[in-house]
Write a protein that holds these residues in place. Structure first.
Motif, PDB file in Angstrom:
ATOM      1  N   GLU A  77     -11.037  40.052 -11.420  1.00  0.00           N
ATOM      2  CA  GLU A  77     -12.455  39.956 -11.778  1.00  0.00           C
ATOM      3  C   GLU A  77     -12.673  39.466 -13.197  1.00  0.00           C
ATOM      4  N   ASP A  78     -11.708  39.735 -14.089  1.00  0.00           N
ATOM      5  CA  ASP A  78     -11.854  39.275 -15.477  1.00  0.00           C
ATOM      6  C   ASP A  78     -11.392  37.827 -15.666  1.00  0.00           C
ATOM      7  N   GLY A  79     -10.982  37.161 -14.574  1.00  0.00           N
ATOM      8  CA  GLY A  79     -10.590  35.759 -14.651  1.00  0.00           C
ATOM      9  C   GLY A  79      -9.115  35.515 -14.858  1.00  0.00           C
ATOM     10  N   THR A  80      -8.338  36.572 -15.012  1.00  0.00           N
ATOM     11  CA  THR A  80      -6.895  36.395 -15.194  1.00  0.00           C
ATOM     12  C   THR A  80      -6.211  36.259 -13.832  1.00  0.00           C
ATOM     13  N   ILE A  81      -5.105  35.543 -13.818  1.00  0.00           N
ATOM     14  CA  ILE A  81      -4.334  35.391 -12.594  1.00  0.00           C
ATOM     15  C   ILE A  81      -3.417  36.602 -12.463  1.00  0.00           C
ATOM     16  N   CYS A  82      -3.581  37.343 -11.378  1.00  0.00           N
ATOM     17  CA  CYS A  82      -2.817  38.574 -11.233  1.00  0.00           C
ATOM     18  C   CYS A  82      -1.703  38.471 -10.193  1.00  0.00           C
ATOM     19  N   ASP A  83      -1.678  37.401  -9.400  1.00  0.00           N
ATOM     20  CA  ASP A  83      -0.615  37.235  -8.412  1.00  0.00           C
ATOM     21  C   ASP A  83      -0.536  35.764  -8.029  1.00  0.00           C
ATOM     22  N   THR A  84       0.680  35.250  -7.876  1.00  0.00           N
ATOM     23  CA  THR A  84       0.859  33.860  -7.458  1.00  0.00           C
ATOM     24  C   THR A  84       1.946  33.781  -6.399  1.00  0.00           C
ATOM     25  N   PHE A  85       1.888  32.732  -5.615  1.00  0.00           N
ATOM     26  CA  PHE A  85       2.893  32.459  -4.592  1.00  0.00           C
ATOM     27  C   PHE A  85       3.055  30.953  -4.525  1.00  0.00           C
ATOM     28  N   THR A  86       4.298  30.483  -4.577  1.00  0.00           N
ATOM     29  CA  THR A  86       4.582  29.058  -4.426  1.00  0.00           C
ATOM     30  C   THR A  86       5.819  28.915  -3.558  1.00  0.00           C
ATOM     31  N   HIS A  87       5.727  28.041  -2.568  1.00  0.00           N
ATOM     32  CA  HIS A  87       6.881  27.750  -1.717  1.00  0.00           C
ATOM     33  C   HIS A  87       6.873  26.260  -1.417  1.00  0.00           C
ATOM     34  N   LYS A  88       8.010  25.623  -1.629  1.00  0.00           N
ATOM     35  CA  LYS A  88       8.140  24.194  -1.356  1.00  0.00           C
ATOM     36  C   LYS A  88       9.339  24.002  -0.436  1.00  0.00           C
ATOM     37  N   CYS A  89       9.146  23.210   0.624  1.00  0.00           N
ATOM     38  CA  CYS A  89      10.273  22.937   1.497  1.00  0.00           C
ATOM     39  C   CYS A  89      10.247  21.475   1.934  1.00  0.00           C
ATOM     40  N   GLN A  90      11.433  20.952   2.157  1.00  0.00           N
ATOM     41  CA  GLN A  90      11.560  19.571   2.602  1.00  0.00           C
ATOM     42  C   GLN A  90      11.554  19.554   4.120  1.00  0.00           C
ATOM     43  N   LEU A  91      10.745  18.657   4.684  1.00  0.00           N
ATOM     44  CA  LEU A  91      10.690  18.509   6.128  1.00  0.00           C
ATOM     45  C   LEU A  91      11.794  17.564   6.588  1.00  0.00           C
ATOM     46  N   PRO A  92      12.285  17.748   7.805  1.00  0.00           N
ATOM     47  CA  PRO A  92      13.274  16.815   8.329  1.00  0.00           C
ATOM     48  C   PRO A  92      12.695  15.388   8.391  1.00  0.00           C
ATOM     49  N   GLU A  93      13.562  14.403   8.358  1.00  0.00           N
ATOM     50  CA  GLU A  93      13.101  13.014   8.298  1.00  0.00           C
ATOM     51  C   GLU A  93      12.421  12.538   9.572  1.00  0.00           C
ATOM     52  N   ASP A  94      12.620  13.223  10.693  1.00  0.00           N
ATOM     53  CA  ASP A  94      12.001  12.762  11.945  1.00  0.00           C
ATOM     54  C   ASP A  94      10.622  13.381  12.197  1.00  0.00           C
ATOM     55  N   THR A  95       9.935  13.794  11.135  1.00  0.00           N
ATOM     56  CA  THR A  95       8.591  14.360  11.296  1.00  0.00           C
ATOM     57  C   THR A  95       7.525  13.292  11.120  1.00  0.00           C
ATOM     58  N   ASP A  96       6.366  13.551  11.715  1.00  0.00           N
ATOM     59  CA  ASP A  96       5.200  12.682  11.551  1.00  0.00           C
ATOM     60  C   ASP A  96       4.343  13.287  10.447  1.00  0.00           C
ATOM     61  N   PRO A  97       4.315  12.701   9.249  1.00  0.00           N
ATOM     62  CA  PRO A  97       3.609  13.316   8.123  1.00  0.00           C
ATOM     63  C   PRO A  97       2.098  13.439   8.327  1.00  0.00           C
ATOM     64  N   LEU A  98       1.541  12.686   9.263  1.00  0.00           N
ATOM     65  CA  LEU A  98       0.101  12.758   9.517  1.00  0.00           C
ATOM     66  C   LEU A  98      -0.257  13.857  10.520  1.00  0.00           C
ATOM     67  N   SER A  99       0.741  14.551  11.033  1.00  0.00           N
ATOM     68  CA  SER A  99       0.487  15.564  12.062  1.00  0.00           C
ATOM     69  C   SER A  99       0.538  16.995  11.532  1.00  0.00           C
ATOM     70  N   VAL A 100       0.572  17.177  10.233  1.00  0.00           N
ATOM     71  CA  VAL A 100       0.678  18.521   9.653  1.00  0.00           C
ATOM     72  C   VAL A 100      -0.596  19.316   9.933  1.00  0.00           C
TER      73      VAL A 100
END
Length: 80
Positions: free
Chosen positions: A40-63
């Motif tokens: 409520e005071d504007g400070t960030i109190c929790d974060t989550f970040t996850h990055k993963c590489q998709l296999p090469e045979d994926t359709d990037p427009l179908s996410v």
């Protein structure tokens, strides 16, 4: 990343965040999940970040993303 028939799925537990706090982006065969909880005071109190590489045979427009009632984010990508 796990194969499910003709799709791949990425699953993440983001139950501690509200839907507007969650951002999913794709770029160069990568999916990035970012979430921030702001106090409520504007400070960030929790974060989550996850990055993963998709296999090469994926359709990037179908996410697509689904957030379950229990706070599990399911990202689905079609295989070519």
């Amino acid at each position: 990343v796990r194969a499910q028939g003709d799709t791949y799925q990425v699953v993440a537990d983001v139950s501690q965040f509200e839907p507007p706090d969650i951002v999913v982006t794709t770029s160069n065969c990568h999916v990035v999940i970012q979430a921030e909880k702001v106090a409520e005071d504007g400070t960030i109190c929790d974060t989550f970040t996850h990055k993963c590489q998709l296999p090469e045979d994926t359709d990037p427009l179908s996410v697509s993303c689904t957030l379950t009632e229990t706070g599990t984010l399911v990202i689905t990508v079609r295989r070519r």
